[in-house]
Design a protein around this motif. Sequence first.
Motif, PDB file in Angstrom:
ATOM      1  N   VAL A 245       0.832  -1.209   0.000  1.00  0.00           N
ATOM      2  CA  VAL A 245       0.000   0.000   0.000  1.00  0.00           C
ATOM      3  C   VAL A 245       0.865   1.257   0.000  1.00  0.00           C
ATOM      4  O   VAL A 245       0.615   2.187  -0.782  1.00  0.00           O
ATOM      5  N   THR A 246       1.886   1.319   0.846  1.00  0.00           N
ATOM      6  CA  THR A 246       2.728   2.514   0.879  1.00  0.00           C
ATOM      7  C   THR A 246       3.518   2.658  -0.417  1.00  0.00           C
ATOM      8  O   THR A 246       3.685   3.771  -0.921  1.00  0.00           O
ATOM      9  N   ALA A 247       4.000   1.559  -0.963  1.00  0.00           N
ATOM     10  CA  ALA A 247       4.728   1.629  -2.240  1.00  0.00           C
ATOM     11  C   ALA A 247       3.801   2.147  -3.338  1.00  0.00           C
ATOM     12  O   ALA A 247       4.191   2.996  -4.142  1.00  0.00           O
ATOM     13  N   TYR A 248       2.570   1.669  -3.353  1.00  0.00           N
ATOM     14  CA  TYR A 248       1.609   2.126  -4.355  1.00  0.00           C
ATOM     15  C   TYR A 248       1.267   3.603  -4.148  1.00  0.00           C
ATOM     16  O   TYR A 248       1.157   4.363  -5.111  1.00  0.00           O
ATOM     17  N   ALA A 249       1.112   4.011  -2.891  1.00  0.00           N
ATOM     18  CA  ALA A 249       0.764   5.400  -2.597  1.00  0.00           C
ATOM     19  C   ALA A 249       1.877   6.360  -3.021  1.00  0.00           C
ATOM     20  O   ALA A 249       1.604   7.445  -3.539  1.00  0.00           O
ATOM     21  N   PHE A 250       3.131   5.964  -2.815  1.00  0.00           N
ATOM     22  CA  PHE A 250       4.248   6.834  -3.164  1.00  0.00           C
ATOM     23  C   PHE A 250       4.678   6.684  -4.617  1.00  0.00           C
ATOM     24  O   PHE A 250       5.472   7.456  -5.114  1.00  0.00           O
ATOM     25  N   SER A 251       4.147   5.691  -5.287  1.00  0.00           N
ATOM     26  CA  SER A 251       4.547   5.402  -6.660  1.00  0.00           C
ATOM     27  C   SER A 251       3.879   6.352  -7.646  1.00  0.00           C
ATOM     28  O   SER A 251       2.694   6.649  -7.527  1.00  0.00           O
TER      29      SER A 251
ATOM     30  N   ILE B  96      -6.939   8.949 -18.018  1.00  0.00           N
ATOM     31  CA  ILE B  96      -8.188   8.366 -18.509  1.00  0.00           C
ATOM     32  C   ILE B  96      -9.326   8.994 -17.697  1.00  0.00           C
ATOM     33  O   ILE B  96      -9.354   8.871 -16.470  1.00  0.00           O
ATOM     34  N   PRO B  97     -10.260   9.690 -18.373  1.00  0.00           N
ATOM     35  CA  PRO B  97     -11.299  10.416 -17.640  1.00  0.00           C
ATOM     36  C   PRO B  97     -12.080   9.516 -16.677  1.00  0.00           C
ATOM     37  O   PRO B  97     -12.430   8.389 -16.998  1.00  0.00           O
ATOM     38  N   ILE B  98     -12.332  10.013 -15.521  1.00  0.00           N
ATOM     39  CA  ILE B  98     -13.104   9.407 -14.433  1.00  0.00           C
ATOM     40  C   ILE B  98     -12.494   8.094 -13.950  1.00  0.00           C
ATOM     41  O   ILE B  98     -12.134   7.978 -12.789  1.00  0.00           O
ATOM     42  N   ILE B  99     -12.347   7.119 -14.832  1.00  0.00           N
ATOM     43  CA  ILE B  99     -11.826   5.810 -14.437  1.00  0.00           C
ATOM     44  C   ILE B  99     -10.402   5.923 -13.905  1.00  0.00           C
ATOM     45  O   ILE B  99     -10.008   5.204 -12.990  1.00  0.00           O
ATOM     46  N   GLY B 100      -9.629   6.860 -14.459  1.00  0.00           N
ATOM     47  CA  GLY B 100      -8.239   7.023 -14.052  1.00  0.00           C
ATOM     48  C   GLY B 100      -8.068   7.425 -12.594  1.00  0.00           C
ATOM     49  O   GLY B 100      -7.032   7.164 -11.991  1.00  0.00           O
ATOM     50  N   LEU B 101      -9.066   8.052 -12.042  1.00  0.00           N
ATOM     51  CA  LEU B 101      -8.982   8.476 -10.641  1.00  0.00           C
ATOM     52  C   LEU B 101      -9.556   7.438  -9.678  1.00  0.00           C
ATOM     53  O   LEU B 101      -9.386   7.556  -8.469  1.00  0.00           O
ATOM     54  N   LEU B 102     -10.214   6.416 -10.220  1.00  0.00           N
ATOM     55  CA  LEU B 102     -10.854   5.419  -9.359  1.00  0.00           C
ATOM     56  C   LEU B 102      -9.854   4.671  -8.483  1.00  0.00           C
ATOM     57  O   LEU B 102     -10.156   4.357  -7.332  1.00  0.00           O
ATOM     58  N   ASP B 103      -8.670   4.368  -9.016  1.00  0.00           N
ATOM     59  CA  ASP B 103      -7.716   3.638  -8.183  1.00  0.00           C
ATOM     60  C   ASP B 103      -7.279   4.479  -6.990  1.00  0.00           C
ATOM     61  O   ASP B 103      -7.110   3.966  -5.899  1.00  0.00           O
TER      62      ASP B 103
ATOM     63  N   LEU C 284      -9.117   6.834  -5.603  1.00  0.00           N
ATOM     64  CA  LEU C 284     -10.282   7.062  -4.747  1.00  0.00           C
ATOM     65  C   LEU C 284     -10.819   5.794  -4.096  1.00  0.00           C
ATOM     66  O   LEU C 284     -11.503   5.870  -3.085  1.00  0.00           O
ATOM     67  N   ILE C 285     -10.519   4.629  -4.696  1.00  0.00           N
ATOM     68  CA  ILE C 285     -11.062   3.373  -4.175  1.00  0.00           C
ATOM     69  C   ILE C 285      -9.967   2.424  -3.704  1.00  0.00           C
ATOM     70  O   ILE C 285      -9.983   1.958  -2.561  1.00  0.00           O
ATOM     71  N   LEU C 286      -9.002   2.115  -4.572  1.00  0.00           N
ATOM     72  CA  LEU C 286      -7.981   1.123  -4.219  1.00  0.00           C
ATOM     73  C   LEU C 286      -7.116   1.555  -3.041  1.00  0.00           C
ATOM     74  O   LEU C 286      -6.860   0.753  -2.137  1.00  0.00           O
ATOM     75  N   LEU C 287      -6.661   2.791  -3.057  1.00  0.00           N
ATOM     76  CA  LEU C 287      -5.792   3.255  -1.972  1.00  0.00           C
ATOM     77  C   LEU C 287      -6.508   3.246  -0.616  1.00  0.00           C
ATOM     78  O   LEU C 287      -5.995   2.666   0.343  1.00  0.00           O
ATOM     79  N   PRO C 288      -7.712   3.840  -0.508  1.00  0.00           N
ATOM     80  CA  PRO C 288      -8.410   3.758   0.788  1.00  0.00           C
ATOM     81  C   PRO C 288      -8.719   2.324   1.223  1.00  0.00           C
ATOM     82  O   PRO C 288      -8.620   2.000   2.407  1.00  0.00           O
ATOM     83  N   LEU C 289      -9.076   1.453   0.262  1.00  0.00           N
ATOM     84  CA  LEU C 289      -9.340   0.054   0.614  1.00  0.00           C
ATOM     85  C   LEU C 289      -8.078  -0.637   1.124  1.00  0.00           C
ATOM     86  O   LEU C 289      -8.120  -1.399   2.087  1.00  0.00           O
ATOM     87  N   GLY C 290      -6.956  -0.363   0.464  1.00  0.00           N
ATOM     88  CA  GLY C 290      -5.689  -0.940   0.904  1.00  0.00           C
ATOM     89  C   GLY C 290      -5.296  -0.448   2.287  1.00  0.00           C
ATOM     90  O   GLY C 290      -4.846  -1.232   3.136  1.00  0.00           O
ATOM     91  N   ILE C 291      -5.493   0.833   2.529  1.00  0.00           N
ATOM     92  CA  ILE C 291      -5.190   1.407   3.848  1.00  0.00           C
ATOM     93  C   ILE C 291      -6.080   0.763   4.901  1.00  0.00           C
ATOM     94  O   ILE C 291      -5.613   0.353   5.966  1.00  0.00           O
ATOM     95  N   TRP C 292      -7.361   0.666   4.607  1.00  0.00           N
ATOM     96  CA  TRP C 292      -8.308   0.062   5.561  1.00  0.00           C
ATOM     97  C   TRP C 292      -7.917  -1.380   5.873  1.00  0.00           C
ATOM     98  O   TRP C 292      -7.898  -1.792   7.035  1.00  0.00           O
ATOM     99  N   ALA C 293      -7.592  -2.151   4.824  1.00  0.00           N
ATOM    100  CA  ALA C 293      -7.249  -3.563   5.028  1.00  0.00           C
ATOM    101  C   ALA C 293      -5.968  -3.705   5.848  1.00  0.00           C
ATOM    102  O   ALA C 293      -5.897  -4.535   6.762  1.00  0.00           O
TER     103      ALA C 293
END
Length: 135
Positions: free
Chosen positions: A41-47, A56-63, A65-74
């Motif tokens: 998660v930290t490597a992805y966040a700093f990467s 990529i419009p809208i979809i490009g920000l999903l990771d 907005l979704i993947l990072l918070p989910l990874g942090i939560w997990a």
Amino acid sequence: MGMWDELKKRAKILKCEVMTLSFALGHPRTPWHAKALALVVTAYAFSPIDFIPDFIPIIGLLDDLILLPLGIWAACALIPPEVLEECREKARGAEQEKKPVNLVAAAVIILIWIMAALLVYHLITLERRHADGRS
């Protein structure tokens, strides 16, 4: 409070949580599986590399907005509460002092790039050998 202020507030919270995970990586009471996930998660966040490019419009920000918070939560769910709180306190203190340099995250990112380059090189040479009739 406007929408922009709310987004800035949430971004600050995410940044603090990522810093918390980076402190948990070095904590002796953090379980190994939590350390493994926290490292990813930290490597992805700093990467600067995203699974889905931001252009990529809208979809490009999903990771972000979704993947990072989910990874942090997990990752936080796997860390003992007392360790997590101790690391959060360190993160809050560090946030006010100086910006941390995460050499582990940088090393992981560099290693991923090297491995990807070697894989591409290997696949190209295999394809050339196959096209030439050699194996």
